[in-house]
Design an enzyme around this catalytic site. Sequence first.
Site: not given
Length: 893
Positions: A285-286, A290, A332, A727, A731
């Site tokens: 998970v760390a 996420e 163009d 997370n 964070d």
Amino acid sequence: MPIKYPLTHPHTLSEVDIMTALDVDIHQGLTASIAHHRNLQFGLNAFVLKPPKSFWLVLLKQFQSPIVYLLAFAALISLYFHSYVEAIAIAIVLIINALIGFFLEMQARRSMNALKKMDIITCKVVRDGKLHEINAEKIAPGDLVDLESGDIIPADGRLVLSNLLQCDESSLTGESIPTLKNKKKLPEKTALGDQVNMVFKGASVMNGHGKVVITGIGKDTELGKITSLVESAVSTETPLDKKLMALSKKLIWVMLFMTLIFAGTGIIQGKNWLLILETSIALAVAAFPEGLPIVATIALSYGMLLMARRGAIVKNLSAVETLGSTNVILTDKTGTLTENVIYVDTFSFPAETIQASIENKVLKFNGDAIQKSQRNFELIKLVAALCNNATIRPGKKKEKALGDPVEIALLHLANTSGQSYQDVKQKYERVGEIPFDAISKMMATLHKSDQGNFVAVKGAPEQLLEKCTSIQNGDQLKKFTINDKKKILEAGDEMSQNGLRVLAFAYREGKDINHEDYLRDLVYIGLIGFLDPPRLDIKKAIISCRNAGIKVVMITGDHPKTALNIAAKVGLVDDMNQTVINGLELPDTHSLTKEWKNKILNTSVFARTTPKQKLDIAEIFQNAGNIVAMTGDGVNDAPALKKADVGIAMGLRGTQVAKESANIVLKNDSFTSIAEAVGHGREIFNNIKKFVVYLVSCNLSEIFIVTALGFYAPASTVLPLQILFLNIVTDVFPALALGLGKGDKTVMKRPPRSPKEDIVTHKDWIKIAWYALVITASVLLAVIYCELFITKDHQILNNVAFVTLAFAQLFHVFNMSSPRSKIFRNEVTRNHFVWYALILCTALVLLVFMVPYFRLPMGLIVLNLNIWAVAIVASILPLILIQLYKVYKNFNA
């Protein structure tokens, strides 16, 4: 009888051969029954388009990301081990991220289908000897179609009858000036823009009248072939996706390495299997940031909104960052670098040559320059007004010009004389006209005024000079000599070589002019060179791109000389580099040698290119490791717009097909907006890089902490749900604040980053590891201090680790300032979003501890003040250490 369809190279066949091949009579056309049979056999004159992506496919696309795959894997692992709360939390993150991207892309989607819109037209066709108006879809190969001014050409056809037919094919070929058509058969290798005996679907009739035999319908037209290229052009994976995938792989390896070390050591030490498994899940998970998908999506979305305010509509999120990575712009010419409007550029009089200029779309002259040729100048403006069938009508917002673009340019010239061209025409009543035709290549008009008769003539120099007996040289009228003719033709050739379209002008005046024979004994006035001029802001924008290390390349279907002239005017080429690659000389991609590829990569101007060649050139630059942006507005640009890493279409002048194929649409059609958008894309990438470094260093510190506590105090290690909270909640908001901050305004004064460079470089990884180790040390220090001097309770020590880590990561956002910035005054401290994020996250951490419903599932308890004090003091230590290190490094730099 059966016919051979589709025909190959119909421009090489004579009128008789084409009618024989398609079994059609020039007077009767096809019968209704044969036309119906051919519709059944060859299909309707319509495109079979791929249906647009469904609602569900657009939604599903939001889940197609490497980080999303990893998070989904983490959620499945959590479910397998019955960690339902963690699995639900990750699922919520994925859903929120997908919905943000989905709604933004649906909002940017265009509901109008360009090709279908182009098909909803009618046309006049001869069947069974009679003229019928039918839906263009029902045209069949061999149909005889009648064309006149104002018609949209319904399908490709070979001309069998032409009376001064002129067609605007700029959206297909890139040529600004309408093409005068004729019936003569042509060589097989004649370029599309030079196939004057053909008409093409989607072009428009500007002047004249003609009849064509239909040689191609639907997918067999030139427009249909371009459509097939658009459908087959595969969009490349964006640089951001590639970089995030590379980052994800590295994080996985770090996680696996740390997990193997911990698990192996635990087994050797005889630790509990369940404890090893739980810690391994915590490490997994760390390892996964996420919050990264949400932060990246919102940062790009914010960039979309800012770019929209600046006149650039971004149709998908990844195009924002990709534009910032661009190091090659393929553009163009017509309508992108130029105005797509014909203006007078140069006058060549017997005594002098005068250059005109355009200021705010108004024709200007240097009055001092017109010294020896004032009389010639006044006469040529008079002829420009009289020998002219175009009109300019006033409108509510802007004037509306009708007629041949060259004649419209001459009316603008006439209007500079101090009186309008309408007033001039009222003084000179037209009493006769000899229309322009392909043989004489001249137009003449006879007028009656108070002073007598006046003849105004314009046309091709060589043909017009044959009718001249005198030459106007300032105020003097001289006899026209062979030497005069030679000088004039040489001047005309020089103007043509500079990419100008050249017309000669003459007059005749007197009371005894024969109304039946007035195209003789003319007085030569001078030459005018016409040009579709560069936009006023183009040169500055190209210099800005060059300063930013971006190569600008012109790819056009126009003539090489015209392309080179414009390229020189906008600063794409100089006197030392006049290289132009002609599309007729360009080998097929399968037979391209290394020398040819190098030549292409080192050339800035391509002319007479086909849509397929534009696509190939874009691919060659991409294969050489470049990030390619393609700009354009025509149908012929659509395949390359789709193939390029970023396709940029012009919103005002651009065809709907081009807009649909592009990633970005410019509302103001300004190339300058492209340079600004590239700069904004670079700012966004720098912000993305900052929050990625921030998130990854936070994640790496979690990996180190879980591993270290797993050895030192296994029962007190940070739990998976606690890491997930950090997370996803604490964070994310600081990272998001970094993503929304104002970027570095000097990005366009530096070369672009290497397309091969990862989002996190080797140097960044060293910084990340340093940040993570310092944060890890502060958490361990807090846990060890509490264990030695306050309590040995495992749950309290776990909470100390959680609180210290949470606030250390929050304070860590201030370490994301640039290396040489001041400690208290920098881009991070000036970012008000950062302060909002810190206040919000602090409140959320306190809320988790205060509310039992949140506290208990996360394994948290109420802590006393001295423990909070230890955790907060320890969490500030990484910020102090890292800032002191920055000061030391700057002092010794």
